[in-house]
Motif scaffolding. Structure first.
Motif, PDB file in Angstrom:
ATOM      1  N   ARG A  36      54.134  44.397  28.373  1.00 21.81           N
ATOM      2  CA  ARG A  36      55.282  45.321  28.380  1.00 21.81           C
ATOM      3  C   ARG A  36      56.175  45.108  27.155  1.00 21.81           C
ATOM      4  O   ARG A  36      57.339  45.512  27.158  1.00 21.81           O
ATOM      5  N   ALA A  37      55.646  44.510  26.105  1.00 19.48           N
ATOM      6  CA  ALA A  37      56.451  44.129  24.942  1.00 19.48           C
ATOM      7  C   ALA A  37      56.740  45.341  24.058  1.00 19.48           C
ATOM      8  O   ALA A  37      56.127  45.532  23.002  1.00 19.48           O
ATOM      9  N   THR A  38      57.709  46.153  24.458  1.00 21.37           N
ATOM     10  CA  THR A  38      58.018  47.370  23.717  1.00 21.37           C
ATOM     11  C   THR A  38      58.541  47.057  22.312  1.00 21.37           C
ATOM     12  O   THR A  38      58.419  47.889  21.413  1.00 21.37           O
ATOM     13  N   ARG A  39      59.117  45.865  22.127  1.00 29.14           N
ATOM     14  CA  ARG A  39      59.639  45.536  20.791  1.00 29.14           C
ATOM     15  C   ARG A  39      58.512  45.357  19.779  1.00 29.14           C
ATOM     16  O   ARG A  39      58.745  45.391  18.580  1.00 29.14           O
ATOM     17  N   ARG A  40      57.278  45.193  20.262  1.00 22.12           N
ATOM     18  CA  ARG A  40      56.120  45.088  19.373  1.00 22.12           C
ATOM     19  C   ARG A  40      55.561  46.455  18.992  1.00 22.12           C
ATOM     20  O   ARG A  40      54.730  46.555  18.106  1.00 22.12           O
ATOM     21  N   GLY A  41      55.975  47.482  19.721  1.00 22.95           N
ATOM     22  CA  GLY A  41      55.439  48.809  19.448  1.00 22.95           C
ATOM     23  C   GLY A  41      55.008  49.499  20.734  1.00 22.95           C
ATOM     24  O   GLY A  41      55.571  49.262  21.805  1.00 22.95           O
ATOM     25  N   ARG A  42      53.987  50.325  20.647  1.00 23.30           N
ATOM     26  CA  ARG A  42      53.532  51.103  21.794  1.00 23.30           C
ATOM     27  C   ARG A  42      52.912  50.201  22.857  1.00 23.30           C
ATOM     28  O   ARG A  42      52.284  49.194  22.544  1.00 23.30           O
ATOM     29  N   ILE A  43      53.099  50.588  24.103  1.00 22.79           N
ATOM     30  CA  ILE A  43      52.505  49.861  25.222  1.00 22.79           C
ATOM     31  C   ILE A  43      51.656  50.825  26.042  1.00 22.79           C
ATOM     32  O   ILE A  43      51.758  52.044  25.905  1.00 22.79           O
ATOM     33  N   VAL A  44      50.806  50.257  26.877  1.00 21.73           N
ATOM     34  CA  VAL A  44      49.919  51.085  27.702  1.00 21.73           C
ATOM     35  C   VAL A  44      50.600  51.386  29.034  1.00 21.73           C
ATOM     36  O   VAL A  44      51.480  50.648  29.476  1.00 21.73           O
ATOM     37  N   PRO A  45      50.214  52.478  29.691  1.00 22.28           N
ATOM     38  CA  PRO A  45      50.828  52.827  30.977  1.00 22.28           C
ATOM     39  C   PRO A  45      50.363  51.900  32.099  1.00 22.28           C
ATOM     40  O   PRO A  45      49.295  51.291  32.031  1.00 22.28           O
ATOM     41  N   ASP A  46      51.166  51.827  33.131  1.00 28.45           N
ATOM     42  CA  ASP A  46      50.812  51.004  34.284  1.00 28.45           C
ATOM     43  C   ASP A  46      49.496  51.456  34.912  1.00 28.45           C
ATOM     44  O   ASP A  46      48.766  50.645  35.501  1.00 28.45           O
ATOM     45  N   GLU A  47      49.204  52.759  34.807  1.00 23.76           N
ATOM     46  CA  GLU A  47      47.965  53.271  35.392  1.00 23.76           C
ATOM     47  C   GLU A  47      46.744  52.626  34.740  1.00 23.76           C
ATOM     48  O   GLU A  47      45.739  52.349  35.413  1.00 23.76           O
ATOM     49  N   LEU A  48      46.822  52.353  33.446  1.00 19.52           N
ATOM     50  CA  LEU A  48      45.715  51.668  32.779  1.00 19.52           C
ATOM     51  C   LEU A  48      45.570  50.248  33.311  1.00 19.52           C
ATOM     52  O   LEU A  48      44.461  49.775  33.561  1.00 19.52           O
ATOM     53  N   ILE A  49      46.698  49.567  33.512  1.00 17.86           N
ATOM     54  CA  ILE A  49      46.638  48.199  34.023  1.00 17.86           C
ATOM     55  C   ILE A  49      46.013  48.195  35.417  1.00 17.86           C
ATOM     56  O   ILE A  49      45.226  47.302  35.759  1.00 17.86           O
ATOM     57  N   ALA A  50      46.322  49.198  36.214  1.00 14.23           N
ATOM     58  CA  ALA A  50      45.693  49.300  37.537  1.00 14.23           C
ATOM     59  C   ALA A  50      44.183  49.477  37.399  1.00 14.23           C
ATOM     60  O   ALA A  50      43.396  48.874  38.150  1.00 14.23           O
ATOM     61  N   ASP A  51      43.751  50.284  36.444  1.00 18.20           N
ATOM     62  CA  ASP A  51      42.314  50.470  36.209  1.00 18.20           C
ATOM     63  C   ASP A  51      41.665  49.168  35.724  1.00 18.20           C
ATOM     64  O   ASP A  51      40.536  48.846  36.115  1.00 18.20           O
ATOM     65  N   LEU A  52      42.374  48.422  34.871  1.00 16.21           N
ATOM     66  CA  LEU A  52      41.846  47.139  34.402  1.00 16.21           C
ATOM     67  C   LEU A  52      41.746  46.144  35.563  1.00 16.21           C
ATOM     68  O   LEU A  52      40.797  45.353  35.635  1.00 16.21           O
ATOM     69  N   ALA A  53      42.727  46.187  36.464  1.00 13.64           N
ATOM     70  CA  ALA A  53      42.671  45.314  37.643  1.00 13.64           C
ATOM     71  C   ALA A  53      41.436  45.633  38.484  1.00 13.64           C
ATOM     72  O   ALA A  53      40.741  44.735  38.974  1.00 13.64           O
ATOM     73  N   ALA A  54      41.152  46.915  38.626  1.00 19.59           N
ATOM     74  CA  ALA A  54      39.957  47.316  39.377  1.00 19.59           C
ATOM     75  C   ALA A  54      38.684  46.859  38.676  1.00 19.59           C
ATOM     76  O   ALA A  54      37.657  46.634  39.328  1.00 19.59           O
ATOM     77  N   ALA A  55      38.747  46.718  37.342  1.00 24.91           N
ATOM     78  CA  ALA A  55      37.582  46.286  36.569  1.00 24.91           C
ATOM     79  C   ALA A  55      37.432  44.773  36.506  1.00 24.91           C
ATOM     80  O   ALA A  55      36.445  44.278  35.951  1.00 24.91           O
ATOM     81  N   GLY A  56      38.420  44.047  37.045  1.00 27.46           N
ATOM     82  CA  GLY A  56      38.289  42.590  37.094  1.00 27.46           C
ATOM     83  C   GLY A  56      39.378  41.796  36.409  1.00 27.46           C
ATOM     84  O   GLY A  56      39.326  40.567  36.379  1.00 27.46           O
ATOM     85  N   LEU A  57      40.396  42.474  35.847  1.00 29.99           N
ATOM     86  CA  LEU A  57      41.523  41.749  35.274  1.00 29.99           C
ATOM     87  C   LEU A  57      42.144  40.856  36.343  1.00 29.99           C
ATOM     88  O   LEU A  57      42.319  41.271  37.492  1.00 29.99           O
TER      89      LEU A  57
END
Length: 284
Positions: free
Chosen positions: A195-216
């Motif tokens: 969630r480090a917005t100060r570094r630039g663009r971040i990914v949506p929470d929906e992607l993180i949910a998909d990554l969790a389903a993939a094994g994150l």
């Protein structure tokens, strides 16, 4: 007293300023009980860190993988912490070697751009300064500092230099492929500073949910580049997705002001990571 656990630190095997041996000694001096060595796209620091491990310190061997999500245009860069994987897994070894080579080629192209503008930096000196580790923009930043062109790494990463004017894209690992590679190698994948917005663009929470389903397995919540609100958001998301929440310094030595142990991971999350990996935690 609870153990002090820092699960994200870099050595000269990538873009830190302490050798692996110096890093583990510094961790012990900082009062840490557990440290993870997570150099960018390499395991080169593992063996020297284990050999120098001080008594009482445990070492989690890992790496920080350079990844990219192609769900938006342009693609969003992100980092995946991979813990306790098999360093000889052939598919992961090959992918990390590809990324390291691409990073080095990009570095040389950046230096040529600087030289074309009359800026006197030497690629051979930058390579030597990397000490055989993975070459990255921080090494070019150090060359700019030595040349008296900027005062700090932060300034070197500003828009007039490596942050924009002399920034070139690099090849990364598609993030779902990276998660699959880490899992296939018996490792534990954790999303670094999501969630480090100060570094630039971040990914949506929906992607993180998909990554969790993939094994994150987890999200790095407590990090210097997360505001208090961002840390709270990541922790809530981790709880919602049944992911571990970790904390760590992302220590780079003098490249950054953050100190070892500035942020830490609770013992329960650490123990779950330690139990899940195929490589054992090393003990001093």
């Amino acid at each position: 007293m609870s153990p002090r656990i820092d699960l994200h630190a870099h050595s000269t095997a990538s873009d830190g300023t302490l050798t692996p041996a110096e890093l583990v000694r510094a961790a012990a001096e900082a009062g840490l009980d557990v440290l993870a060595i997570t150099d960018h796209d390499t395991t080169a620091g593992w063996e020297p860190a284990v050999r120098a491990l001080p008594s009482g310190l445990r070492l989690v061997r890992g790496a920080e993988l350079s990844c990219r999500w192609y769900g938006e245009e342009p693609a969003v860069p992100l980092h995946l912490l991979a813990y306790l994987f098999d360093p000889d897994h052939p598919d992961l070894v090959a992918e990390l070697a590809r990324v390291r080579l691409a990073r080095e080629e990009r570095g040389e192209r950046i230096v040529r751009l600087l030289q074309a503008d009359g800026i006197e930096v030497s690629w051979s000196e930058i390579l030597a300064g990397a000490g055989g580790g993975t070459v990255g923009r921080p090494h070019i930043a150090q060359a700019l500092i030595r040349a008296g062109l900027v005062a700090t790494t932060t300034e070197a990463f500003g828009p007039d230099w490596l942050g924009e004017r002399y920034r070139l894209p690099k090849e990364d690992i598609e993030v779902f492929h990276a998660v699959r590679l880490v899992l296939a190698a018996g490792g534990v994948p954790v999303f670094a500073h999501p969630r480090a917005t100060r570094r630039g663009r971040i990914v949506p929470d929906e992607l993180i949910a998909d990554l969790a389903a993939a094994g994150l397995v987890g999200l790095e919540a407590d990090h210097e580049d997360h505001s208090p609100a961002e840390r709270a958001h990541v922790r809530a998301l981790a709880a919602e997705l049944d992911l571990l929440a970790t904390g760590s310094s992302d220590f780079h030595g003098t490249h950054k002001t953050v100190r070892l142990g500035a942020f830490t991971t609770d013992v329960e999350a650490y123990e779950r990571i330690a139990a899940a990996g195929v490589t054992e935690v090393a003990s001093g």
